[in-house]
Each structure stands twice: as C-alpha cells, then as structure tokens.
Design an enzyme around this catalytic site. Structure first.
Site, PDB file in Angstrom:
ATOM      1  N   LYS A  65       0.802  -1.218   0.000  1.00  0.00           N
ATOM      2  CA  LYS A  65       0.000   0.000   0.000  1.00  0.00           C
ATOM      3  C   LYS A  65       0.838   1.273   0.000  1.00  0.00           C
ATOM      4  O   LYS A  65       0.303   2.351  -0.234  1.00  0.00           O
ATOM      5  CB  LYS A  65      -0.989   0.000   1.166  1.00  0.00           C
ATOM      6  CG  LYS A  65      -1.966  -1.147   1.173  1.00  0.00           C
ATOM      7  CD  LYS A  65      -2.857  -1.320  -0.060  1.00  0.00           C
ATOM      8  CE  LYS A  65      -3.635  -0.139  -0.482  1.00  0.00           C
ATOM      9  NZ  LYS A  65      -4.909  -0.536  -1.182  1.00  0.00           N
ATOM     10  N   SER A 125      -2.869 -12.493   4.057  1.00  0.00           N
ATOM     11  CA  SER A 125      -3.440 -12.473   2.704  1.00  0.00           C
ATOM     12  C   SER A 125      -2.480 -13.080   1.686  1.00  0.00           C
ATOM     13  O   SER A 125      -2.894 -13.544   0.623  1.00  0.00           O
ATOM     14  CB  SER A 125      -3.841 -11.052   2.288  1.00  0.00           C
ATOM     15  OG  SER A 125      -2.715 -10.251   1.996  1.00  0.00           O
TER      16      SER A 125
HETATM   17  N1  PMP Z   1      -3.555  -7.798   1.315  1.00  0.00           N
HETATM   18  C1  PMP Z   1      -3.429  -6.938   2.336  1.00  0.00           C
HETATM   19  C2  PMP Z   1      -2.821  -7.424   3.615  1.00  0.00           C
HETATM   20  C3  PMP Z   1      -3.879  -5.613   2.191  1.00  0.00           C
HETATM   21  O1  PMP Z   1      -3.763  -4.763   3.225  1.00  0.00           O
HETATM   22  C4  PMP Z   1      -4.465  -5.215   0.969  1.00  0.00           C
HETATM   23  C5  PMP Z   1      -4.977  -3.813   0.833  1.00  0.00           C
HETATM   24  N2  PMP Z   1      -6.259  -3.604   1.431  1.00  0.00           N
HETATM   25  C6  PMP Z   1      -4.593  -6.143  -0.067  1.00  0.00           C
HETATM   26  C7  PMP Z   1      -4.109  -7.418   0.135  1.00  0.00           C
HETATM   27  C8  PMP Z   1      -5.287  -5.817  -1.374  1.00  0.00           C
HETATM   28  O2  PMP Z   1      -4.724  -4.754  -2.085  1.00  0.00           O
HETATM   29  P1  PMP Z   1      -5.637  -3.769  -2.957  1.00  0.00           P
HETATM   30  O3  PMP Z   1      -6.282  -2.795  -2.010  1.00  0.00           O
HETATM   31  O4  PMP Z   1      -4.660  -3.103  -3.856  1.00  0.00           O
HETATM   32  O5  PMP Z   1      -6.650  -4.573  -3.681  1.00  0.00           O
END
Ligand code: PMP
Length: 327
Positions: A68, A285
C-alpha cells in the site's frame, strides 16, 4: 552512480523522483516500489509440471512495509499536484491497516497530519505503528468491519469538508494508476516479458486493476485471475468479498479472465508454510495469493505464474495464526 544518472536509466526512479522533488522525505519515499521478485519452490506441489514456474513479489520490502506504500504515495502526490494538499493539511481516509500505515509514514515524512478511521479490532501492532508515526486514530464499530470505517470517514468529511483532504482510496484512480506505473512494469521487466498468468487478491482492487491493465497492454494474452475470500465471514485481513461489501468505485469486474475464491483455512496454512518452508515471513493475505497461484499452476503444462505478497508476517504475530502462538 549519481541520482540524476540513475533516474535517466531507470524509469521507475524517474517516475517517482521527478514528482517527489528534493526535500520532504524524497530520499525515503523514492524507495517505494522496485521490490524483489522471487521464485517459489518448496511450497509448490511436487507433481507440478517442470515447465511451470511460480514467482512472488515481496511487498514488505517497501519502506512502510506493504504494497500500500505504492497506492498511498500515488494518491498523496496526485493530491499535491492538483493543489489540494499543502504542508500542514490533514489527510483523511479509512483503512483496515496497511494503507493507514503507508499514509502515516508518508504524512510524517512530508509534513501532513493524518486522521484515520479503522475498525476498533485492528491488531495492537497496527495501532501502535500508526501512533508511532503520529497519526490520529478514529476507531469504528468492529462488527461493521472496513465498511464501517468507510462510512465514518465519509460522514466526517461531509461534516467538515474544509478541514480534511479525503483521499478515498476505494474511489481514487491514483490508487490503481500506482500499479500501472510501477508494479506492472517491474513484473514485466523482471520476468523478461515471459509472464503468462498474473494472480492477485482484491481489497480496494487497486493492485489487481493497475497491474492487469499494464500487463495486458504489453501482451493481451497474459491471463489475469482475481482472488476473493470464499465468503463474507473470512479471516483474510485486507481482502474483500465483493458480493456483500461496499463496491470500490475503481473495481472493474470485467477485467479478470477468471475469479477465484480462496478458502480461509488453506490460505492460513499456506501463509504458515511460506515462513517455515520458503523463509518468507509473509502476512495472512499472502496465503490466499499463493493458494490462487498454485490453483492456476496446477492446470498448466508450461507457464510463468506471478503473484504478490502484500505485506510481512510481523504485523500478525499477536494473532497466532503464523506459528500457533498468540497473545
Ligand atoms: N492484502 C493486504 C494485507 C492488504 O492490506 C491489501 C490492501 N487492502 C490487499 C491485500 C489488497 O490490495 P488492494 O487494495 O490493492 O486490492
């Protein structure tokens, strides 16, 4: 090599350096992006075709520790360039964690204040990091999750529009454009244009959207697969199950060649194995990302599959999922 020469030779450096200027955290923030791409091995199923490779981009190498940083910096620079954000102003947004930490780092380095709405059950590590960077935290109803934080940020902005610069990551084109200009080109360069499949999970969808648009602009045959949790009640922090969530305005459902749905338990198990079998202490994630990459890799005779590990595991240790410990 001098910085000036480096920026001439390196498009990424040029993209950021020219926008950052000389002062106000420029040396730190020029380090956003250009993260390592590593090939996975021990975590892959043994019966995978020998002509299939799986690679992962390590986003905790960013100075704020997650993917991010890219989107937050892009949105801040865009607001500066449009004359909305001046030194001393207060940035406002909602975040479940990583965007908030990225904004907080950038705000500290560039001389802005930050007010961040986040669900009250965000981990103590996250809140501690935000406070260390000097952010003001507005805690929102944990039962309403990230959508509750979004509603609170909107209401605060509507009540006092002169007080805040509301960056609204879910509806801000500078979010996905960050990945069009950095993540996509880096993957294309680091695979020598050989990528065949790009697999990424959806939060705001910025990572998937911007990277997919860039990769398909270079080669329309690159297959893009999006990943969501497999239901509304999941433990995959940072990801969204789109059917029951507030839809991000930047999300384009048509962009994915296929949508995958990651089961939480298998994703957690893969996040643990990334640490213990690959030496990659990644966040939760990342387990879902690797689950998706393996699903795709299994079907192929040959191919170069690329995914991205959004953040590191240190942010999740108190939750205990990564090693069976916990608070
Ligand atoms: N994994 C994590 C741990 C995140 O913090 C985020 C961002 N919310 C994402 C995946 C997904 O990224 P994006 O917002 O670019 O879809």
């Amino acid at each position: 090599m001098s910085l000036a020469l480096q920026s001439l030779n390196d498009p990424h450096h040029h993209y950021l350096r020219s926008r950052l200027g000389d002062g106000r955290g420029a040396d730190l923030l020029a380090r956003v992006g250009d993260t390592p791409l590593v090939r996975l091995s021990r975590i892959l199923p043994p019966d995978l075709s020998p002509d299939v490779q799986v690679w992962a981009k390590l986003e905790w190498f960013n100075p704020g520790g997650s993917v991010k940083d890219r989107a937050a910096l892009s949105m801040v620079l865009d607001a500066e360039e449009r004359g909305l954000l001046r030194p001393g102003a207060t940035i406002l947004d909602a975040s479940s964690g990583n965007t908030g930490i990225a904004y907080a780092m950038i705000a500290a380095a560039r001389g802005y204040k930050l007010t961040l709405c986040l669900p009250a059950n965000a981990s103590p590590e996250r809140k501690g990091m935000l406070r260390a960077y000097g952010a003001e935290i507005v805690e929102t109803d944990p039962l309403e999750g990230s959508d509750g934080a979004i509603a609170t940020a909107r209401a605060m902005f509507q009540a006092a529009p002169d007080r805040y610069v509301y960056l609204d990551q879910y509806n801000n084109a500078a979010n996905w454009q960050a990945h069009f200009h950095t993540t996509g080109p880096e993957i294309w360069r680091d695979t020598g244009g050989r990528i065949t499949h790009w697999v990424a999970a959806l939060g705001t969808s910025g990572t998937f959207t911007g990277t997919t648009r860039y990769l398909k602009s270079r080669n329309p045959d690159v297959q893009a697969l999006s990943i969501q949790p497999d239901g509304p009640f999941h433990g995959l922090e940072g990801l969204k199950y789109m059917d029951t969530s507030l839809r991000p305005g930047i999300y384009d459902e048509e962009l994915a060649d296929e949508a995958l749905f990651a089961p939480t338990e298998e994703s957690l198990a893969l996040a643990r194995r990334l640490a213990s079998e690959e030496g990659l202490l990644a966040g939760i994630s990342s387990g879902a990302q690797v689950w998706g990459a393996i699903e795709v890799a299994r079907r192929l005779e040959r191919g170069v599959v690329v995914t991205l590990l959004p953040d590191g595991g240190a942010r999740y240790l108190s939750e205990g999922h990564l090693y069976g410990g916990g608070r």
